[in-house]
Design an enzyme around this catalytic site. Structure first.
Site, PDB file in Angstrom:
ATOM      1  N   ASN A   1       0.494  10.836   8.686  1.00  0.00           N
ATOM      2  CA  ASN A   1      -0.047  11.075   7.357  1.00  0.00           C
ATOM      3  C   ASN A   1      -1.204  10.108   7.175  1.00  0.00           C
ATOM      4  O   ASN A   1      -0.988   8.908   7.098  1.00  0.00           O
ATOM      5  CB  ASN A   1       1.028  10.735   6.313  1.00  0.00           C
ATOM      6  CG  ASN A   1       1.544  11.962   5.603  1.00  0.00           C
ATOM      7  OD1 ASN A   1       0.787  12.832   5.211  1.00  0.00           O
ATOM      8  ND2 ASN A   1       2.843  11.996   5.442  1.00  0.00           N
TER       9      ASN A   1
ATOM     10  N   CYS B   1       5.523   6.987   3.476  1.00  0.00           N
ATOM     11  CA  CYS B   1       5.906   5.628   3.121  1.00  0.00           C
ATOM     12  C   CYS B   1       4.947   4.831   2.237  1.00  0.00           C
ATOM     13  O   CYS B   1       3.851   4.491   2.663  1.00  0.00           O
ATOM     14  CB  CYS B   1       5.954   4.891   4.454  1.00  0.00           C
ATOM     15  SG  CYS B   1       7.507   4.241   4.786  1.00  0.00           S
TER      16      CYS B   1
ATOM     17  N   GLU C   1      11.875  -2.679   5.892  1.00  0.00           N
ATOM     18  CA  GLU C   1      12.490  -2.692   7.217  1.00  0.00           C
ATOM     19  C   GLU C   1      13.981  -3.031   7.036  1.00  0.00           C
ATOM     20  O   GLU C   1      14.322  -4.163   6.713  1.00  0.00           O
ATOM     21  CB  GLU C   1      11.768  -3.744   8.097  1.00  0.00           C
ATOM     22  CG  GLU C   1      12.448  -4.065   9.403  1.00  0.00           C
ATOM     23  CD  GLU C   1      12.869  -2.833  10.219  1.00  0.00           C
ATOM     24  OE1 GLU C   1      12.067  -1.919  10.399  1.00  0.00           O
ATOM     25  OE2 GLU C   1      14.038  -2.808  10.671  1.00  0.00           O
TER      26      GLU C   1
ATOM     27  N   CYS D   1       6.987  -4.390   2.380  1.00  0.00           N
ATOM     28  CA  CYS D   1       7.459  -4.607   3.753  1.00  0.00           C
ATOM     29  C   CYS D   1       6.608  -5.689   4.416  1.00  0.00           C
ATOM     30  O   CYS D   1       5.424  -5.820   4.118  1.00  0.00           O
ATOM     31  CB  CYS D   1       7.343  -3.299   4.541  1.00  0.00           C
ATOM     32  SG  CYS D   1       7.990  -3.391   6.225  1.00  0.00           S
TER      33      CYS D   1
ATOM     34  N   CYS E   1       0.669   2.089   7.944  1.00  0.00           N
ATOM     35  CA  CYS E   1       1.685   2.247   6.895  1.00  0.00           C
ATOM     36  C   CYS E   1       1.231   1.615   5.580  1.00  0.00           C
ATOM     37  O   CYS E   1       0.793   0.470   5.548  1.00  0.00           O
ATOM     38  CB  CYS E   1       2.998   1.634   7.361  1.00  0.00           C
ATOM     39  SG  CYS E   1       4.323   1.882   6.176  1.00  0.00           S
TER      40      CYS E   1
ATOM     41  N   GLU F   1      10.084   3.602  -4.214  1.00  0.00           N
ATOM     42  CA  GLU F   1      10.049   5.061  -4.183  1.00  0.00           C
ATOM     43  C   GLU F   1      11.076   5.653  -3.227  1.00  0.00           C
ATOM     44  O   GLU F   1      11.555   4.995  -2.303  1.00  0.00           O
ATOM     45  CB  GLU F   1       8.645   5.549  -3.820  1.00  0.00           C
ATOM     46  CG  GLU F   1       8.157   5.037  -2.483  1.00  0.00           C
ATOM     47  CD  GLU F   1       6.717   5.458  -2.176  1.00  0.00           C
ATOM     48  OE1 GLU F   1       5.867   5.375  -3.072  1.00  0.00           O
ATOM     49  OE2 GLU F   1       6.465   5.863  -1.042  1.00  0.00           O
TER      50      GLU F   1
ATOM     51  N   LEU G   1       8.638   4.033  17.603  1.00  0.00           N
ATOM     52  CA  LEU G   1       8.030   3.610  18.870  1.00  0.00           C
ATOM     53  C   LEU G   1       6.504   3.650  18.757  1.00  0.00           C
ATOM     54  O   LEU G   1       5.831   2.639  18.921  1.00  0.00           O
ATOM     55  CB  LEU G   1       8.519   4.552  19.976  1.00  0.00           C
ATOM     56  CG  LEU G   1       8.653   3.992  21.370  1.00  0.00           C
ATOM     57  CD1 LEU G   1       9.581   2.786  21.407  1.00  0.00           C
ATOM     58  CD2 LEU G   1       9.182   5.077  22.314  1.00  0.00           C
ATOM     59  N   HIS G   2       5.994   4.822  18.485  1.00  0.00           N
ATOM     60  CA  HIS G   2       4.571   5.063  18.173  1.00  0.00           C
ATOM     61  C   HIS G   2       3.574   4.758  19.290  1.00  0.00           C
ATOM     62  O   HIS G   2       2.417   5.178  19.197  1.00  0.00           O
ATOM     63  CB  HIS G   2       4.149   4.335  16.903  1.00  0.00           C
ATOM     64  CG  HIS G   2       4.948   4.705  15.691  1.00  0.00           C
ATOM     65  ND1 HIS G   2       5.349   5.992  15.436  1.00  0.00           N
ATOM     66  CD2 HIS G   2       5.448   3.964  14.663  1.00  0.00           C
ATOM     67  CE1 HIS G   2       6.043   6.028  14.309  1.00  0.00           C
ATOM     68  NE2 HIS G   2       6.121   4.819  13.822  1.00  0.00           N
TER      69      HIS G   2
END
Ligand code: SAH
Length: 354
Positions: free
Chosen positions: A296, A339, A166, A112, A119, A92, A221-222
Site C-alpha cells: 500500500n 497500518c 510490534e 511503533c 510503514c 486504529e 520478511l519483505h
C-alpha cells in the site's frame, strides 16, 4: 490491596477472584464481573452486581477504548475504526468480512518503534504499549456493535495482531491478552483463529513455542537478502535474517504449525527474479507459506507498490520454484487500510484531539 495500576479490563479471572475476596464478596461475583467485562459492558451496566460493589469497582481504572470513527470501504465492506483511549491517544483497527466470518485486525501499541521504511505506524515512534484490556476492548467494542445489528451470538470469529505496533515488543501484555481473548468464560476466540504478526524477534518467537503454540505466526520478511532487509526493516540490523529464519523453523517444528511469511511487493526493489530465487532458497526446509501483499503506497515514503501484473509474475516464479505462496486480497485500500495510515492523517489534521 487492590492493584490500582492494573485496569479492570485487563483483569484475569484469578485477578477478579482475588479482588472479590479482598472486598469480602462471594466468589461467584468474580465470574459475573469477568463475564460482564467480556461483554464490553461498562461498570454501570453490570446490573447483577450490588450497587455498592459497583461503586468500589469504579475506583479501579477501567482501561476501555471508545470507537470515535467508522469508515466503510465502498469496494469490499471493510470497516476502519478509530478508537480513543482513556488518556486521549488514538489507535486504529480494521474489520474485514470474509465468507467464513469476520476478522478484526487490532493494534498492540500506540505507534511503533521498529522503523520499517514502508510503514506509516512508525513515523512518530512508539508512544506507549497497549494494555491487555485495551487490546481486548478493540474487539469487544466492535463485537458489541455488531451483535446489536445482526443479533448473532458471535460476530467476530478471527483476530489478527497486524495493526499498529510490534506485538513482541509488548510481549507480556500480548501474552496476557491472548489468554483473555481465548478464555472459555470470556469472548472465547480460539487461538487457532488468531494470527500474530511480527517483524521477527528471535528470542521472543522461541518463547511463543511454549507460551502461544496454537496461534498462527506471521513473520514480516519483505526481503530475501540481509542488506535489502536491513534497508527496509532497520530491526534486521539487530536480528538478522538468518536468526529470524532459524527461529521460524524451530517454531514450525516444535508446534507443528505452518509459519506465514509476509512479503510486501515493492516496485523495482524486492520483486525481481533474483529475489524470487533467493526467497525460495531461504524458505526451503521450513514448513511455511508466503503471503504476497501488494504494498500500500504510503505518501510519506517513496516506495511504490508492485502492480497486480508484476505480483502475478512474482507468484508464478515462486510457484515454479516450489514455494507455497498466494497473493493476499487487498482490502480497504480506499479507506487507508494499511497500518497507521488513517490514524496518522487524523492526528495530523488534529480532528479528534482534545
Ligand atoms: N509489527 C508487526 C505487525 C504490524 S504490521 C509486523 O511487523 O509484522 C502488519 C503487516 O503490515 C506487516 O507485515 C507489515 O510489514 C505490513 N505493512 C506495513 N505497512 C505496509 C504497507 N504500506 N503496505 C503493505 N503492508 C504493510
Amino acid at each position: 490491596m487492590i492493584d490500582t495500576k492494573k485496569t479492570l479490563t485487563s483483569y484475569s479471572l484469578d485477578d477478579a477472584k482475588a479482588l472479590m475476596q479482598e472486598l469480602g464478596q462471594p466468589a461467584f461475583r468474580a465470574e459475573q464481573l469477568f463475564s460482564w467485562i467480556h461483554k464490553g459492558a461498562t461498570v454501570d451496566e453490570m446490573t447483577n452486581l450490588p450497587k455498592d460493589l459497583r461503586e468500589k469497582l469504579k475506583l479501579i481504572p477501567f482501561g476501555g477504548v471508545e470507537i470515535i470513527t467508522r469508515l466503510t470501504s465502498k469496494k469490499d465492506g471493510t470497516v476502519k475504526y478509530l478508537y480513543k483511549l482513556e488518556d486521549g491517544n488514538i489507535i486504529e483497527g480494521v474489520l474485514m468480512q470474509y465468507s467464513y466470518g469476520r476478522t478484526i485486525c487490532i493494534s498492540t501499541q500506540v505507534g511503533c518503534n521498529m522503523g520499517c521504511a514502508f510503514c506509516a505506524s512508525t513515523l512518530e515512534g512508539c508512544v506507549r504499549n497497549l494494555t491487555p484490556g485495551e487490546m481486548l476492548y478493540e474487539i469487544l467494542s466492535v463485537e458489541r456493535e455488531l451483535q446489536k445489528e445482526d443479533k448473532q451470538d458471535r460476530a467476530i470469529t478471527n483476530v489478527v495482531l497486524m495493526g499498529s505496533g510490534e506485538p513482541l515488543d509488548n510481549y507480556d501484555n500480548t501474552i496476557a491478552f491472548l489468554k483473555l481473548v481465548s478464555h472459555p468464560k470470556g469472548i472465547n476466540i480460539s487461538p487457532r483463529n488468531i494470527s500474530l504478526s511480527t517483524c521477527g524477534i528471535p528470542s521472543k518467537i522461541i518463547r511463543l513455542i511454549e507460551e502461544a503454540p496454537h496461534v498462527t505466526l506471521s513473520i514480516s520478511l519483505h526481503a530475501p537478502f540481509n542488506n535489502m532487509r536491513s534497508e527496509l526493516m532497520p530491526i534486521n540490523r539487530v536480528y538478522p535474517l538468518n536468526d529470524v529464519l532459524e527461529a521460524a523453523k524451530l517454531y514450525a517444528e516444535k508446534t507443528g504449525r505452518r509459519v506465514i511469511f509476509e512479503y510486501a511487493l515493492i516496485s523495482g526493489v524486492n520483486d525481481t527474479k533474483e529475489c524470487a530465487t533467493q526467497l525460495s532458497r531461504i524458505t526451503r526446509g521450513i514448513n511455511c507459506h508466503v503471503n504476497l501483499i501488494p504494498l500500500n503506497t504510503v505518501k510519506e515514503r517513496n516506495l511504490i507498490g508492485a502492480t497486480r501484473k508484476k505480483a502475478n509474475e512474482f507468484l508464478v516464479m515462486l510457484k515454479n520454484l516450489g514455494v507455497s505462496a498466494t497473493i493476499r486480497r487487498e482490502m480497504g485500500s480506499d479507506i487507508e487500510g494499511a497500518c497507521g495510515q488513517l490514524r496518522r492523517r487524523v492526528i495530523k489534521e488534529g480532528e479528534f484531539l482534545d
